[in-house]
Structure formats: structure tokens, C-alpha cells
Design an enzyme around this catalytic site. Structure first.
Site, PDB file in Angstrom:
ATOM      1  N   SER A 244      31.049 -43.542  15.300  1.00 28.33           N
ATOM      2  CA  SER A 244      30.239 -42.365  15.635  1.00 28.33           C
ATOM      3  C   SER A 244      30.352 -42.105  17.128  1.00 28.33           C
ATOM      4  O   SER A 244      31.049 -42.823  17.845  1.00 28.33           O
ATOM      5  CB  SER A 244      28.786 -42.608  15.252  1.00 28.33           C
ATOM      6  OG  SER A 244      28.210 -43.509  16.175  1.00 28.33           O
ATOM      7  N   LYS A 245      29.630 -41.104  17.563  1.00 26.92           N
ATOM      8  CA  LYS A 245      29.597 -40.727  18.980  1.00 26.92           C
ATOM      9  C   LYS A 245      29.270 -41.919  19.881  1.00 26.92           C
ATOM     10  O   LYS A 245      29.765 -42.010  21.000  1.00 26.92           O
ATOM     11  CB  LYS A 245      28.504 -39.664  19.198  1.00 26.92           C
ATOM     12  CG  LYS A 245      28.968 -38.292  18.793  1.00 26.92           C
ATOM     13  CD  LYS A 245      29.454 -37.528  20.010  1.00 26.92           C
ATOM     14  CE  LYS A 245      30.396 -36.417  19.642  1.00 26.92           C
ATOM     15  NZ  LYS A 245      31.690 -36.498  20.221  1.00 26.92           N
ATOM     16  N   ARG A 246      28.419 -42.781  19.370  1.00 31.37           N
ATOM     17  CA  ARG A 246      27.997 -43.939  20.167  1.00 31.37           C
ATOM     18  C   ARG A 246      29.181 -44.753  20.673  1.00 31.37           C
ATOM     19  O   ARG A 246      29.103 -45.450  21.667  1.00 31.37           O
ATOM     20  CB  ARG A 246      27.134 -44.873  19.318  1.00 31.37           C
ATOM     21  CG  ARG A 246      25.689 -44.554  19.227  1.00 31.37           C
ATOM     22  CD  ARG A 246      24.975 -45.602  18.379  1.00 31.37           C
ATOM     23  NE  ARG A 246      25.556 -45.712  17.040  1.00 31.37           N
ATOM     24  CZ  ARG A 246      26.143 -46.787  16.566  1.00 31.37           C
ATOM     25  NH1 ARG A 246      26.243 -47.866  17.291  1.00 31.37           N
ATOM     26  NH2 ARG A 246      26.653 -46.800  15.338  1.00 31.37           N
ATOM     27  N   GLY A 248      31.929 -43.708  21.802  1.00 30.10           N
ATOM     28  CA  GLY A 248      32.821 -42.947  22.681  1.00 30.10           C
ATOM     29  C   GLY A 248      33.446 -41.817  21.891  1.00 30.10           C
ATOM     30  O   GLY A 248      32.994 -41.501  20.790  1.00 30.10           O
ATOM     31  N   GLU A 254      38.161 -33.984  21.910  1.00 32.41           N
ATOM     32  CA  GLU A 254      37.803 -34.855  23.042  1.00 32.41           C
ATOM     33  C   GLU A 254      39.019 -35.658  23.508  1.00 32.41           C
ATOM     34  O   GLU A 254      39.238 -35.847  24.701  1.00 32.41           O
ATOM     35  CB  GLU A 254      36.703 -35.838  22.637  1.00 32.41           C
ATOM     36  CG  GLU A 254      35.355 -35.206  22.392  1.00 32.41           C
ATOM     37  CD  GLU A 254      34.383 -36.223  21.817  1.00 32.41           C
ATOM     38  OE1 GLU A 254      33.751 -36.932  22.610  1.00 32.41           O
ATOM     39  OE2 GLU A 254      34.276 -36.324  20.572  1.00 32.41           O
TER      40      GLU A 254
END
Ligand code: GLU
Length: 485
Positions: A244-246, A248, A254
Site C-alpha cells: 500500500s501507500k505506506r 512508498g 509515481e
């Protein structure tokens, strides 16, 4: 095998993340491997959450990754007549039925289930309503949903990655196909489209595995064979939790913004659940196409290792032809210098860079003289006492013919030998003078690219700068004079 037809079916409720990109890539590889068709279907029936910009982003990311599609993009939001027709047909054939329960009644069923310790399950009570009565109530404007009459049989999900799973009769309840406002629901649209598009293989994330029995029931009701299923293992972050985003960056755009190359990302993502055999790792899309097979997909989760991606990207960076490299660097900002200098600099610096961003940053020194120096670096390599030596180096180098790295190094070595010092004692101040930092590609190759004038100007400016340090507050005590200066 007859030519397969596969689809990538993103919901435009978020941008394309690593998991979605892998699904797209595997479908694409499979289609290309077998001369099949890769279809792009945008599942935008969730009107509140779907956004056109996100669709555009997904399309951009797919093009960037080199995953071209043969049919579509088809938008589910434009296919309502097809779903209505399928719903009418299932209803006419008795494979689906209208259920008139009000929200309150459903709530009561739910509560009764909870009291008995089970999750919500519709008990199929509306199955018993005679067709004429249901028709009459519908015609009179009573609200209803359309539910699938799930067959009273074992449902088999045969998955080439996850194995075979059987769901005994009664495992599923009669789930809703069409809401009371006429809105067709996810499982229904997916299967209607898969049938209409002649999909032969469904390759998607393992998070969809729980949906598969419903889909098997739906394919059966729609009178079509189930496609071959391949549910891909999960992608985890370094800590073993779902990526997930956590963890990175996880979105394709991105990585693009970080200066990751599409071929590196394709290669890296391909290995998250697929192995071509042996210890082969580096592969172009064309090589992957030649090697891809569903049999070599693994059921277990894979870990997304950002370090490994950076490493792999660095490897790819080394091989890009000069012209393309410069073109790729431009969006990240390139120094204002001669085109020729830019190319040579990019080729020289790339061995130290892992992303285009890092490379572009390292090239800034070709556009501007260093403006500031780190105080600690100056204390070490900018002692006032060496100013004369730096000046002498400037003169020697600028007089060197040809202005090429071997001759430049020879000149510097000769100077060091004359002064009875090691080359490093010259090289570190020179590096600092020329770049503002102490890490650089091989010094003399860099000097060759910087050119005669720039080299001379920066060395002399640095000499003046450090000679002045004696007067600066905080400057170190006068340096030990060099042997014979
Ligand atoms: N639209 C679904 C998603 O984005 C995919 C459905 C499918 O592949 O069957 O997760």
C-alpha cells in the site's frame, strides 16, 4: 489452443498501481504469446467513485508501460442496454427472479442471521412468488431487485494458479444482479461483458478469487462456459503486509515521476509472481512474450522490494542509447550547456545513478559553477594553505594538450610528484572545486567533459575562496603549509 481473448478491466476509482499494472502486463503477455486479443474494459459503473481523469491516467500508464490493447477501451457506463437485455433474458428464462423485500425486511433477515451467528444471507424467499404475481407487482410500480437463482449444484472454480475449489450447493445465496433503480451490479456486468467479449481466460488478482464462484454461477446462467481462471498471488510490502501507500510509491505514475524506466518497471513487475525458469531476471517485453506461460505463475505472495527495483532500473539506465537517454532526461530538467556536453556528461554520470531523477540532478554541475560548499568538506579539503596548489593545478590542466582524460591525469600526477604529495591530495580539492561535492564520476573524465575554460575558472575561484578562509570566522586554524609551496 485457439487464440485467447483476455481483458484488463480496471475500475477508474484510483490510478494504476503496481498490482493493476501486473494484471495488465500478464494479460498482455499472455495474449501476445499466443497471438490472442488483449481487450481494455473500463469498469466505471460505480458512478460516484469513477472519474474520467483516472481513466486517462490509467490509459497513459498503460501506454507508458508499452501495453497496447487490441480492442477498447470499452466503458461499462456505455453498455447499459447490453446488461438490461441480459437481465431480461435471465428473468424470462427463470434464471433470475424479482425480489420485492423492502430495506426493512432485508434488515430483519440480517438481524435474524446475526442472532444465529451467521453473516447476511438472503434466504431466497422471493423465489416462491409466482411469475404472474411478480409481473403484476412490478407493473404496478413496486420496487424490486433482480437476484440470480443460484443453481442447487456444486460450483467448481478451476484456477490454474490457485488450484481447484468446490463450492457445494447452498454455499452462495441468491445475490443481486440489478438494483431496484435499475443499476446493474459488478458481478453481473463483469460476466455479461466477459461472455459478450468472448473472454477465454480471466487473469486477475487473488482478491477476486472469492468472487469466482459467483461468476461461475453467472456464466452458467448466461449459458456460456466459464473462462479459465488465473488468480495472481498477492503483492506484499517489505514488512509482509499487503502493498500500500505506506510502503512508498505504488502507483505507476509515481515511478514514472521518480525517473524509473518503463522497461525496468515492466521487467520488475513481471517477476512478482511469474518466473521464466532458471535464474533469469533481465528481460525485455519481447523476451517475456516468448517465455510467458500461465503454468509458471506462482500462487504465493511476492514481495515488492523498492531497492531491487532501483537496482534494476540502474542496470537498464546503463544500456539506453545516448540520444534516448538525453530525451528521457529532459522532463527532469537538464543543465543549460552544449548538447554535446550534455550527452557526454549523461553517459559519464549514469553509472552512478539509479533513476533519471538522480542522473538529472548529478548533471546540474554542467550548467552552473558550485555556489556553496559544505563546511566540513572545506575544513578537510579546502585549507587555505592549498590555494596555491589549486591555482597551479588550474594552470597545468588548462595548458594540457589534448584536453583529454589520460593527458589530464598525467599532468596532475606530474604536479603531485613534483610536490611530493599523493594524487588524492590534489584530486579531492579539485573534485570539491569542480562539483561542490566530494562524490563524482572519475575525476579526469569529468574534467574532460567540463572543458578547459570551466575547469580553470572553477579551480581558480575555489582557490580564491579558500585563500580567503583565513579571514572567515569559524575557519580552521591556518593550515600546515605544503612542503615546498
Ligand atoms: N474491475 C475490477 C478491478 O478493478 C476487475 C474485475 C475483473 O478483473 O474481473 O478490480
Amino acid at each position: 489452443m485457439t487464440a485467447p481473448r483476455v481483458r484488463f478491466a480496471p475500475s477508474p476509482t484510483g490510478s494504476l498501481h503496481v498490482g493493476g499494472a501486473r494484471t495488465a502486463l500478464y494479460n498482455w503477455l499472455f495474449a501476445r504469446r499466443h497471438g490472442g486479443t488483449f481487450i481494455l474494459r473500463i469498469e466505471d459503473t460505480d458512478v460516484e467513485r469513477s472519474r474520467r481523469e483516472l481513466t486517462d491516467q490509467i490509459l497513459h500508464a498503460m501506454r507508458w508501460l508499452g501495453l497496447d490493447w487490441d480492442e477498447g477501451p470499452f466503458f461499462q457506463s456505455e453498455r447499459s442496454p447490453l446488461y438490461r437485455e441480459a437481465a431480461d433474458r435471465l428473468l424470462a428464462e427463470g434464471k433470475a427472479y424479482r425480489a420485492f423485500e423492502t430495506p426493512e425486511e432485508l434488515d430483519a433477515i440480517k438481524k435474524a442471521g446475526e442472532a444465529a451467528g451467521s453473516a447476511f444471507r438472503y434466504d431466497g424467499r422471493a423465489r416462491a412468488i409466482p411469475k404472474e404475481e411478480a409481473d403484476r407487482r412490478a407493473a404496478a410500480g413496486e420496487k424490486f431487485v433482480l437476484r440470480l437463482r443460484v443453481p442447487d449444484e456444486t460450483l467448481v472454480v478451476d484456477d490454474v494458479v490457485q488450484g481447484k475449489a468446490e463450492f457445494p450447493a447452498g454455499a452462495l445465496d441468491d445475490f443481486v444482479l440489478v438494483r431496484s433503480d435499475g443499476h446493474p451490479l459488478y458481478h453481473f456486468t463483469v460476466c455479461v461483458d466477459d461472455v459478450a467479449m468472448g473472454i477465454t481466460h480471466v487473469i486477475r488478482g487473488v482478491d477476486h478469487l472469492p468472487n469466482a464462484p459467483k461468476h461461475v454461477a453467472l456464466f452458467r446462467a448466461l449459458g456460456a462456459p466459464s473462462p479459465v481462471f488465473a488468480h495472481l498471488g498477492m503483492i506484499l510490502g517489505a514488512d509482509g503486509k499487503k502493498l500500500s501507500k505506506r510502503h512508498g510509491a505504488a502507483g505507476v505514475e509515481e515511478f514514472e515521476a521518480q525517473g524509473v524506466l518503463p522497461e525496468a518497471l515492466d521487467n520488475f513487475i513481471a517477476l512478482l509472481g511469474w518466473s521464466p525458469g532458471g535464474d533469469r531476471e533481465r528481460m525485455s517485453l519481447a523476451e517475456m512474450v516468448a517465455l510467458f506461460s500461465l503454468e509458471r505463475l506462482g500462487p504465493s505472495p511476492s514481495r515488492f522490494d523498492h531497492e531491487k527495483l532501483a537496482w534494476m532500473n540502474g542496470q537498464y539506465l546503463q544500456e539506453i542509447p545516448a540520444e534516448r537517454l538525453v530525451a528521457l532526461l529532459k522532463p527532469f530538467g537538464v543543465p543549460d550547456c552544449d548538447a554535446d556536453v550534455l550527452v557526454r556528461a549523461a553517459l559519464l554520470h549514469r553509472s552512478r545513478a539509479r533513476t533519471l531523477v538522480e542522473l538529472a540532478q548529478s548533471l546540474a554541475i554542467y550548467g552552473a559553477d558550485p555556489a556553496t560548499f559544505d563546511e566540513a568538506d572545506l575544513r578537510k579539503f579546502g585549507k587555505p594553505g592549498i590555494a596555491p596548489l589549486v591555482r597551479e593545478l588550474a594552470e597545468r590542466l588548462s595548458a594540457t594538450e589534448p584536453f583529454a582524460h589520460a593527458a589530464l591525469e598525467e599532468a596532475a600526477r606530474a604536479l603531485a610528484a613534483e610536490k611530493g604529495i599523493k594524487l588524492g591530495e590534489l584530486a579531492q580539492p579539485a573534485r570539491l572545486a569542480l562539483t561542490g561535492v566530494l562524490a563524482s564520476p572519475p575525476l579526469f573524465e569529468m574534467i574532460e567533459v567540463l572543458g578547459r575554460e570551466t575547469t580553470r575558472r572553477r579551480l581558480l575561484a575555489f582557490a580564491d575562496r579558500i585563500a580567503d578562509r583565513v579571514k572567515e570566522p569559524g575557519a580552521s586554524a591556518p593550515a600546515v603549509p605544503l612542503k615546498d609551496s
